[in-house]
Scaffold this active site. Sequence first.
Site, PDB file in Angstrom:
ATOM      1  N   ASP A   1      -4.332  -3.061   2.677  1.00  0.00           N
ATOM      2  CA  ASP A   1      -3.636  -1.893   3.206  1.00  0.00           C
ATOM      3  C   ASP A   1      -3.874  -1.802   4.713  1.00  0.00           C
ATOM      4  O   ASP A   1      -4.967  -2.040   5.205  1.00  0.00           O
ATOM      5  CB  ASP A   1      -4.145  -0.619   2.514  1.00  0.00           C
ATOM      6  CG  ASP A   1      -3.203   0.552   2.723  1.00  0.00           C
ATOM      7  OD1 ASP A   1      -2.538   0.972   1.761  1.00  0.00           O
ATOM      8  OD2 ASP A   1      -3.131   1.065   3.874  1.00  0.00           O
ATOM      9  N   ILE A   2      -2.837  -1.431   5.443  1.00  0.00           N
ATOM     10  CA  ILE A   2      -2.917  -1.375   6.906  1.00  0.00           C
ATOM     11  C   ILE A   2      -3.795  -0.203   7.388  1.00  0.00           C
ATOM     12  O   ILE A   2      -4.347  -0.255   8.484  1.00  0.00           O
ATOM     13  CB  ILE A   2      -1.497  -1.291   7.506  1.00  0.00           C
ATOM     14  CG1 ILE A   2      -1.451  -1.849   8.916  1.00  0.00           C
ATOM     15  CG2 ILE A   2      -0.923   0.119   7.427  1.00  0.00           C
ATOM     16  CD1 ILE A   2      -0.049  -2.099   9.441  1.00  0.00           C
TER      17      ILE A   2
ATOM     18  N   ASN B   1       0.995   5.777  -6.996  1.00  0.00           N
ATOM     19  CA  ASN B   1       1.692   7.031  -6.731  1.00  0.00           C
ATOM     20  C   ASN B   1       3.168   6.867  -7.098  1.00  0.00           C
ATOM     21  O   ASN B   1       3.790   5.856  -6.762  1.00  0.00           O
ATOM     22  CB  ASN B   1       1.572   7.400  -5.246  1.00  0.00           C
ATOM     23  CG  ASN B   1       0.162   7.792  -4.867  1.00  0.00           C
ATOM     24  OD1 ASN B   1      -0.493   8.536  -5.584  1.00  0.00           O
ATOM     25  ND2 ASN B   1      -0.321   7.275  -3.745  1.00  0.00           N
TER      26      ASN B   1
ATOM     27  N   GLU C   1       4.843   7.050  -0.479  1.00  0.00           N
ATOM     28  CA  GLU C   1       5.517   6.901   0.819  1.00  0.00           C
ATOM     29  C   GLU C   1       6.413   5.672   0.869  1.00  0.00           C
ATOM     30  O   GLU C   1       7.422   5.680   1.571  1.00  0.00           O
ATOM     31  CB  GLU C   1       4.478   6.816   1.946  1.00  0.00           C
ATOM     32  CG  GLU C   1       3.772   8.145   2.185  1.00  0.00           C
ATOM     33  CD  GLU C   1       2.744   8.062   3.301  1.00  0.00           C
ATOM     34  OE1 GLU C   1       2.521   6.947   3.828  1.00  0.00           O
ATOM     35  OE2 GLU C   1       2.180   9.107   3.626  1.00  0.00           O
ATOM     36  N   VAL C   2       6.011   4.613   0.195  1.00  0.00           N
ATOM     37  CA  VAL C   2       6.781   3.364   0.254  1.00  0.00           C
ATOM     38  C   VAL C   2       7.514   3.191  -1.081  1.00  0.00           C
ATOM     39  O   VAL C   2       6.868   3.116  -2.138  1.00  0.00           O
ATOM     40  CB  VAL C   2       5.872   2.158   0.546  1.00  0.00           C
ATOM     41  CG1 VAL C   2       6.695   0.876   0.576  1.00  0.00           C
ATOM     42  CG2 VAL C   2       5.122   2.349   1.864  1.00  0.00           C
TER      43      VAL C   2
ATOM     44  N   HIS D   1       3.753  -0.180  -5.940  1.00  0.00           N
ATOM     45  CA  HIS D   1       2.490  -0.783  -5.521  1.00  0.00           C
ATOM     46  C   HIS D   1       1.345  -0.105  -6.247  1.00  0.00           C
ATOM     47  O   HIS D   1       1.362   1.105  -6.450  1.00  0.00           O
ATOM     48  CB  HIS D   1       2.280  -0.684  -4.002  1.00  0.00           C
ATOM     49  CG  HIS D   1       2.542   0.670  -3.422  1.00  0.00           C
ATOM     50  ND1 HIS D   1       3.808   1.179  -3.270  1.00  0.00           N
ATOM     51  CD2 HIS D   1       1.696   1.634  -2.968  1.00  0.00           C
ATOM     52  CE1 HIS D   1       3.738   2.388  -2.734  1.00  0.00           C
ATOM     53  NE2 HIS D   1       2.468   2.690  -2.549  1.00  0.00           N
TER      54      HIS D   1
ATOM     55  N   HIS E   1      -2.637   0.518  -5.771  1.00  0.00           N
ATOM     56  CA  HIS E   1      -3.765   0.468  -4.844  1.00  0.00           C
ATOM     57  C   HIS E   1      -5.005   0.040  -5.627  1.00  0.00           C
ATOM     58  O   HIS E   1      -5.284   0.604  -6.695  1.00  0.00           O
ATOM     59  CB  HIS E   1      -4.055   1.853  -4.252  1.00  0.00           C
ATOM     60  CG  HIS E   1      -2.955   2.466  -3.449  1.00  0.00           C
ATOM     61  ND1 HIS E   1      -2.981   2.548  -2.076  1.00  0.00           N
ATOM     62  CD2 HIS E   1      -1.796   3.067  -3.820  1.00  0.00           C
ATOM     63  CE1 HIS E   1      -1.902   3.181  -1.635  1.00  0.00           C
ATOM     64  NE2 HIS E   1      -1.164   3.505  -2.682  1.00  0.00           N
TER      65      HIS E   1
HETATM   66  P1  5GP Z   1       1.733   5.313  -1.083  1.00  0.00           P
HETATM   67  O1  5GP Z   1       1.408   6.616  -0.433  1.00  0.00           O
HETATM   68  O2  5GP Z   1       3.207   5.012  -1.052  1.00  0.00           O
HETATM   69  O3  5GP Z   1       1.120   5.178  -2.449  1.00  0.00           O
HETATM   70  O4  5GP Z   1       0.989   4.209  -0.224  1.00  0.00           O
HETATM   71  C1  5GP Z   1       1.601   3.435   0.750  1.00  0.00           C
HETATM   72  C2  5GP Z   1       0.516   2.624   1.409  1.00  0.00           C
HETATM   73  O5  5GP Z   1       1.129   1.614   2.165  1.00  0.00           O
HETATM   74  C3  5GP Z   1      -0.381   3.432   2.355  1.00  0.00           C
HETATM   75  O6  5GP Z   1      -1.732   3.322   1.926  1.00  0.00           O
HETATM   76  C4  5GP Z   1      -0.139   2.772   3.712  1.00  0.00           C
HETATM   77  O7  5GP Z   1      -1.298   2.704   4.504  1.00  0.00           O
HETATM   78  C5  5GP Z   1       0.362   1.397   3.324  1.00  0.00           C
HETATM   79  N1  5GP Z   1       1.260   0.793   4.300  1.00  0.00           N
HETATM   80  C6  5GP Z   1       2.344   1.368   4.899  1.00  0.00           C
HETATM   81  N2  5GP Z   1       2.951   0.501   5.736  1.00  0.00           N
HETATM   82  C7  5GP Z   1       2.241  -0.659   5.647  1.00  0.00           C
HETATM   83  C8  5GP Z   1       2.390  -1.936   6.280  1.00  0.00           C
HETATM   84  O8  5GP Z   1       3.271  -2.192   7.084  1.00  0.00           O
HETATM   85  N3  5GP Z   1       1.471  -2.895   5.937  1.00  0.00           N
HETATM   86  C9  5GP Z   1       0.459  -2.661   5.043  1.00  0.00           C
HETATM   87  N4  5GP Z   1      -0.380  -3.664   4.785  1.00  0.00           N
HETATM   88  N5  5GP Z   1       0.296  -1.465   4.436  1.00  0.00           N
HETATM   89  C10 5GP Z   1       1.186  -0.471   4.745  1.00  0.00           C
END
Ligand code: 5GP
Length: 124
Positions: A39-40, A97, A105-106, A110, A112
């Site tokens: 994760d970034i 999520n 968010e994405v 995915h 985690h």
């Molecule tokens: P969500 O809230 O959708 O479950 O988690 C999305 C995750 O994607 C977050 O933890 C965020 O830090 C990670 N993320 C967003 N953009 C990028 C990216 O460009 N590269 C990587 N490696 N992680 C990302």
Amino acid sequence: MPIDATLPYDESNVFARILRGELPCSKVYEDEHVLAFNDIRPLAPVHILVIPKGAYVSWDDFSERAQPEEIAAFVRAVGRIARDQGLVAPGYRLLANVGGHAGQEVPHLHVHIFGGRELGPMLA
Ligand code: 5GP
């Protein structure tokens, strides 16, 4: 901004761009159906994202539309990565999520993988 997990798959999302090689990632694991990368913005010493290579918005979408071999590969990859990272003995946490209440968010499924320290209560 959380996504609406009922919308169709958006090919411009950041994980689709990583899968197409348009954006870099710190790769942890890859096979025919699965990619995993760090994760970034890590929230724990180990914070890995595991994604299917297919175009699925969420766990809901994946569980409904994915082929059995994609589902098997995804589940096995999560477990293999946890083992390879040495997380089984100390323990780790999986999180997926889905949609607004969970803060997804994405809009590409995915999971985690969190580990490397005591992770505290399940929900803040
Ligand atoms: P969500 O809230 O959708 O479950 O988690 C999305 C995750 O994607 C977050 O933890 C965020 O830090 C990670 N993320 C967003 N953009 C990028 C990216 O460009 N590269 C990587 N490696 N992680 C990302």
